[in-house]
Design a protein around this motif. Sequence first.
Motif, PDB file in Angstrom:
ATOM      1  N   LYS A   1       5.740  10.804 -12.930  1.00 16.94           N
ATOM      2  CA  LYS A   1       5.714   9.143 -12.442  1.00 16.94           C
ATOM      3  C   LYS A   1       6.450   8.239 -13.504  1.00 16.94           C
ATOM      4  O   LYS A   1       7.081   7.203 -12.888  1.00 16.94           O
ATOM      5  CB  LYS A   1       4.277   8.840 -12.311  1.00 16.94           C
ATOM      6  N   LEU A   2       6.670   8.516 -14.844  1.00 17.98           N
ATOM      7  CA  LEU A   2       7.424   7.469 -15.473  1.00 17.98           C
ATOM      8  C   LEU A   2       8.900   7.661 -15.397  1.00 17.98           C
ATOM      9  O   LEU A   2       9.619   6.697 -15.130  1.00 17.98           O
ATOM     10  CB  LEU A   2       7.104   7.955 -17.069  1.00 17.98           C
ATOM     11  N   HIS A   3       9.196   8.838 -15.066  1.00 13.72           N
ATOM     12  CA  HIS A   3      10.769   9.123 -14.575  1.00 13.72           C
ATOM     13  C   HIS A   3      11.173   8.234 -13.396  1.00 13.72           C
ATOM     14  O   HIS A   3      12.067   7.475 -12.975  1.00 13.72           O
ATOM     15  CB  HIS A   3      11.052  10.485 -14.337  1.00 13.72           C
ATOM     16  N   GLU A   4      10.280   8.462 -12.250  1.00  9.47           N
ATOM     17  CA  GLU A   4      10.317   7.733 -10.923  1.00  9.47           C
ATOM     18  C   GLU A   4      10.226   6.201 -11.235  1.00  9.47           C
ATOM     19  O   GLU A   4      11.107   5.463 -10.816  1.00  9.47           O
ATOM     20  CB  GLU A   4       9.228   8.274 -10.161  1.00  9.47           C
ATOM     21  N   PHE A   5       9.349   5.811 -12.107  1.00 11.63           N
ATOM     22  CA  PHE A   5       9.143   4.280 -12.165  1.00 11.63           C
ATOM     23  C   PHE A   5      10.438   3.601 -12.782  1.00 11.63           C
ATOM     24  O   PHE A   5      11.022   2.567 -12.270  1.00 11.63           O
ATOM     25  CB  PHE A   5       8.083   3.967 -13.180  1.00 11.63           C
ATOM     26  N   LEU A   6      11.041   4.356 -13.826  1.00  9.36           N
ATOM     27  CA  LEU A   6      12.131   3.869 -14.554  1.00  9.36           C
ATOM     28  C   LEU A   6      13.540   3.352 -13.491  1.00  9.36           C
ATOM     29  O   LEU A   6      14.414   2.474 -14.008  1.00  9.36           O
ATOM     30  CB  LEU A   6      12.621   4.692 -15.703  1.00  9.36           C
ATOM     31  N   LYS A   7      13.475   4.082 -12.325  1.00  9.53           N
ATOM     32  CA  LYS A   7      14.382   3.817 -11.367  1.00  9.53           C
ATOM     33  C   LYS A   7      14.521   2.368 -10.940  1.00  9.53           C
ATOM     34  O   LYS A   7      15.398   2.014 -10.212  1.00  9.53           O
ATOM     35  CB  LYS A   7      14.539   4.677 -10.248  1.00  9.53           C
ATOM     36  N   TYR A   8      13.073   1.977 -11.001  1.00 13.31           N
ATOM     37  CA  TYR A   8      13.128   0.570 -10.373  1.00 13.31           C
ATOM     38  C   TYR A   8      13.516  -0.458 -11.300  1.00 13.31           C
ATOM     39  O   TYR A   8      13.079  -1.779 -10.945  1.00 13.31           O
ATOM     40  CB  TYR A   8      11.498   0.424  -9.718  1.00 13.31           C
ATOM     41  N   ILE A   9      13.753  -0.265 -12.605  1.00 11.93           N
ATOM     42  CA  ILE A   9      13.902  -1.401 -13.587  1.00 11.93           C
ATOM     43  C   ILE A   9      15.578  -1.701 -13.337  1.00 11.93           C
ATOM     44  O   ILE A   9      16.605  -0.775 -13.679  1.00 11.93           O
ATOM     45  CB  ILE A   9      13.803  -1.100 -15.009  1.00 11.93           C
ATOM     46  N   PRO A  10      16.021  -2.986 -12.840  1.00  8.68           N
ATOM     47  CA  PRO A  10      17.352  -3.208 -12.852  1.00  8.68           C
ATOM     48  C   PRO A  10      17.944  -3.330 -14.093  1.00  8.68           C
ATOM     49  O   PRO A  10      17.661  -3.983 -14.915  1.00  8.68           O
ATOM     50  CB  PRO A  10      17.292  -4.464 -12.055  1.00  8.68           C
ATOM     51  N   LYS A  11      19.064  -2.291 -14.379  1.00 11.07           N
ATOM     52  CA  LYS A  11      19.687  -2.174 -15.588  1.00 11.07           C
ATOM     53  C   LYS A  11      20.357  -3.576 -16.255  1.00 11.07           C
ATOM     54  O   LYS A  11      20.353  -3.893 -17.482  1.00 11.07           O
ATOM     55  CB  LYS A  11      20.615  -1.188 -15.623  1.00 11.07           C
ATOM     56  N   ASP A  12      20.981  -4.425 -15.237  1.00  9.61           N
ATOM     57  CA  ASP A  12      21.687  -5.537 -15.578  1.00  9.61           C
ATOM     58  C   ASP A  12      20.416  -6.550 -16.138  1.00  9.61           C
ATOM     59  O   ASP A  12      20.972  -7.645 -16.611  1.00  9.61           O
ATOM     60  CB  ASP A  12      22.228  -6.086 -14.369  1.00  9.61           C
ATOM     61  N   LYS A  13      19.092  -6.453 -15.646  1.00 11.97           N
ATOM     62  CA  LYS A  13      17.971  -7.283 -15.956  1.00 11.97           C
ATOM     63  C   LYS A  13      17.328  -7.109 -17.333  1.00 11.97           C
ATOM     64  O   LYS A  13      16.933  -7.992 -18.034  1.00 11.97           O
ATOM     65  CB  LYS A  13      17.089  -7.514 -15.062  1.00 11.97           C
ATOM     66  N   VAL A  14      17.060  -5.807 -17.642  1.00  7.56           N
ATOM     67  CA  VAL A  14      16.480  -5.562 -18.650  1.00  7.56           C
ATOM     68  C   VAL A  14      17.047  -4.021 -19.260  1.00  7.56           C
ATOM     69  O   VAL A  14      16.895  -3.027 -18.574  1.00  7.56           O
ATOM     70  CB  VAL A  14      14.860  -4.997 -18.430  1.00  7.56           C
ATOM     71  N   ALA A  15      17.710  -4.053 -20.445  1.00 11.08           N
ATOM     72  CA  ALA A  15      17.975  -2.501 -21.106  1.00 11.08           C
ATOM     73  C   ALA A  15      16.985  -2.132 -21.786  1.00 11.08           C
ATOM     74  O   ALA A  15      16.449  -2.517 -22.707  1.00 11.08           O
ATOM     75  CB  ALA A  15      19.215  -3.074 -22.032  1.00 11.08           C
ATOM     76  N   PHE A  16      16.176  -1.209 -20.856  1.00 16.82           N
ATOM     77  CA  PHE A  16      15.042  -0.467 -21.528  1.00 16.82           C
ATOM     78  C   PHE A  16      15.286   1.091 -21.909  1.00 16.82           C
ATOM     79  O   PHE A  16      15.532   1.784 -20.786  1.00 16.82           O
ATOM     80  CB  PHE A  16      13.989  -0.667 -20.545  1.00 16.82           C
ATOM     81  N   ASP A  17      15.297   1.453 -23.128  1.00 18.34           N
ATOM     82  CA  ASP A  17      16.077   2.845 -23.082  1.00 18.34           C
ATOM     83  C   ASP A  17      14.680   3.813 -23.563  1.00 18.34           C
ATOM     84  O   ASP A  17      14.225   3.558 -24.714  1.00 18.34           O
ATOM     85  CB  ASP A  17      16.976   2.753 -24.389  1.00 18.34           C
TER      86      ASP A  17
ATOM     87  N   VAL B   1       0.861  -1.318  -0.123  1.00 19.56           N
ATOM     88  CA  VAL B   1      -0.069   0.043   0.125  1.00 19.56           C
ATOM     89  C   VAL B   1       0.745   1.374  -0.027  1.00 19.56           C
ATOM     90  O   VAL B   1       1.024   1.978   1.011  1.00 19.56           O
ATOM     91  CB  VAL B   1      -0.999   0.018   1.475  1.00 19.56           C
ATOM     92  N   SER B   2       1.415   1.547  -1.102  1.00 15.03           N
ATOM     93  CA  SER B   2       2.322   2.654  -1.292  1.00 15.03           C
ATOM     94  C   SER B   2       2.489   3.043  -2.725  1.00 15.03           C
ATOM     95  O   SER B   2       2.316   2.121  -3.680  1.00 15.03           O
ATOM     96  CB  SER B   2       3.536   2.640  -0.645  1.00 15.03           C
ATOM     97  N   GLU B   3       3.066   4.169  -3.079  1.00 15.65           N
ATOM     98  CA  GLU B   3       3.359   4.476  -4.556  1.00 15.65           C
ATOM     99  C   GLU B   3       4.371   3.644  -4.983  1.00 15.65           C
ATOM    100  O   GLU B   3       4.470   3.012  -5.959  1.00 15.65           O
ATOM    101  CB  GLU B   3       3.825   5.810  -4.631  1.00 15.65           C
ATOM    102  N   VAL B   4       5.383   3.544  -3.870  1.00 14.70           N
ATOM    103  CA  VAL B   4       6.634   2.520  -3.890  1.00 14.70           C
ATOM    104  C   VAL B   4       6.213   0.979  -4.472  1.00 14.70           C
ATOM    105  O   VAL B   4       6.809   0.604  -5.340  1.00 14.70           O
ATOM    106  CB  VAL B   4       7.625   2.932  -3.145  1.00 14.70           C
ATOM    107  N   GLY B   5       5.118   0.717  -3.660  1.00 12.83           N
ATOM    108  CA  GLY B   5       4.581  -0.640  -3.848  1.00 12.83           C
ATOM    109  C   GLY B   5       4.117  -0.888  -5.199  1.00 12.83           C
ATOM    110  O   GLY B   5       4.281  -1.908  -6.002  1.00 12.83           O
ATOM    111  N   TYR B   6       3.674   0.190  -6.088  1.00 10.06           N
ATOM    112  CA  TYR B   6       3.067   0.133  -7.278  1.00 10.06           C
ATOM    113  C   TYR B   6       4.228  -0.028  -8.120  1.00 10.06           C
ATOM    114  O   TYR B   6       4.089  -1.006  -9.101  1.00 10.06           O
ATOM    115  CB  TYR B   6       2.263   1.466  -7.761  1.00 10.06           C
ATOM    116  N   TYR B   7       5.328   0.934  -7.996  1.00  6.53           N
ATOM    117  CA  TYR B   7       6.348   0.888  -9.046  1.00  6.53           C
ATOM    118  C   TYR B   7       7.154  -0.730  -8.893  1.00  6.53           C
ATOM    119  O   TYR B   7       7.357  -1.227  -9.821  1.00  6.53           O
ATOM    120  CB  TYR B   7       7.673   1.681  -8.447  1.00  6.53           C
TER     121      TYR B   7
END
Length: 545
Positions: free
Chosen positions: A225-241, A187-193
């Motif tokens: 919110k998109l800028h914030e979300f992108l921080k949660y994608i581990p670069k070593d797992k998915v290269a998402f440009d 139950v948090s915005e971080v939980g969503y990301y």
Amino acid sequence: MAHNDKILAASQKHPLVPLERGQLYKYGTAGFRMRADLLEGVAFRVGLLAALRSRKLNSQAIGVMITASHNPAVDNGVKIVDPMGEMLEQDWERLATALVNCPTHEDLVEVYNKLVAELKIDLTIPAKVIYGRDTRPSGHTLVTALADALVAADTEYVDYKILTTPQLHYLVRATNTEGTPSSYGKVSEVGYYEKIASAFVRAMKGRKIDGTLTVDCANGVGGPKLHEFLKYIPKDKVAFDVKVVNDDVLRPEVLNLDCGADFVKTKQRAPPIPKPQPGARTCSFDGDADRLIYYWVDPQTGFFMLDGDRISSLAASFIGDLIESAGLKDDMRIGVVQTAYANGASTNYISQHLKLKVICTPTGVKHLHHVAQGFDIGVYFEANGHGTVLFSPDALNAFRDTKPQSPAQKDALDTLAALGDLINQTVGDALSDMLMVEVILAHKNWTLRDWAMTYTDLPNRLVRVEVADKDLFETTDAERRLSKPSGAQEEIDEAVKKYKDARSFARASGTENACRVYAEAATRSEANELADRVVRVIERYGSSQ
């Protein structure tokens, strides 16, 4: 101070602005939505109703979202979200309309008490409301009015500040399922990301995403919110440009201005700023980030759009294939829900090529959502890019509990389970729908051009026609035929007969005094000609009172 006195005193701080010509405030598909300066008293009264709704539903948390989505910056809106993140139950729309239109503060208290008695609501049990708002400056005033109502109605509340609409829907469901086996997430915005980023990585399974994705955020809440979300994608797992554009939330006047999903869909072209790069894979959110449209600009052939119909057929095709690979084809009913605005070519592709059931409902996400819930897997998108995929509890359990007999079956089951977490089950969500599209394109190793080749859209045209009284126009058959005024539908039928692969319909707008005419035919010139004929029919009947 007694309950009634508190409500009366608080209401006096947020008076209702009477509308012109004795018109009423109406709770529509998007709640109450209009010029922001009319909404302060409305937001206060919606707060009272949300508190009653929470008590009626045994203290479950109710959501309130302050947004006007793709509307200009001067507008705003207030809408209620039910406990599982779905739209407000239809019977309560009438109650919202009745409560908001009370002419005086005393009438308001009287109607409030009447609702308490009629609905047998116990005012001594706790109530909880959670709310958020988009980036519009007027949101602050409306949230203040809302909070004053919640205090007056002895209601616990949580202000989540600035959110996308889908994030608020997520938070409502997460709050109400916290600590249960069907917990929807933290139950948090971080939980969503965290939930969506983790599901994205699992669904990608190390596959590569081709090139850069440019995302136009309509200068709305989706940008930060998109800028914030992108921080949660581990670069070593998915290269998402991802290249985020039109993300200026500091100048309110540029919200939805010549950009965003609604601009792209209605104008059928890319936003002029930044200058479209030939061949770049691009998508657009709308102002509150619940709609998504993909497109690219080709140096030879020009602009090509992949709208809600295209996203719907892409998702249905991919999920249908996975269900087969997972060995669940005989156990799962998959259906696609569309409105009459869906392109006829997409309907044919889904029903004839994919062999999936298609159901048509009236316009408005609440109608599509309700029908989609009748399937194990229900895919629904409006052509405007608003939609999602619903998985029944049985389907989600099957993805998790089926014992795979082969690596391929395990892969399909794992991907389905990941999609169940990735796709926002509560409401259309531009961010999670975008990730779903990227997953599918990566799995299929497709470009936007490959996706576009699945079928050829029939040329179509949508026209807005101003009329003296939109309420003269009533529809039937999922808004595809006019039942009133008498004789108008027969004239439309006659016009349609003159063209190949043609269909056309007219319906009253839900938000303004106008009708919308849709026409489709085998060629561009025939679609335009048919639209013009039907517009003339509507103008004639719309002025003859």
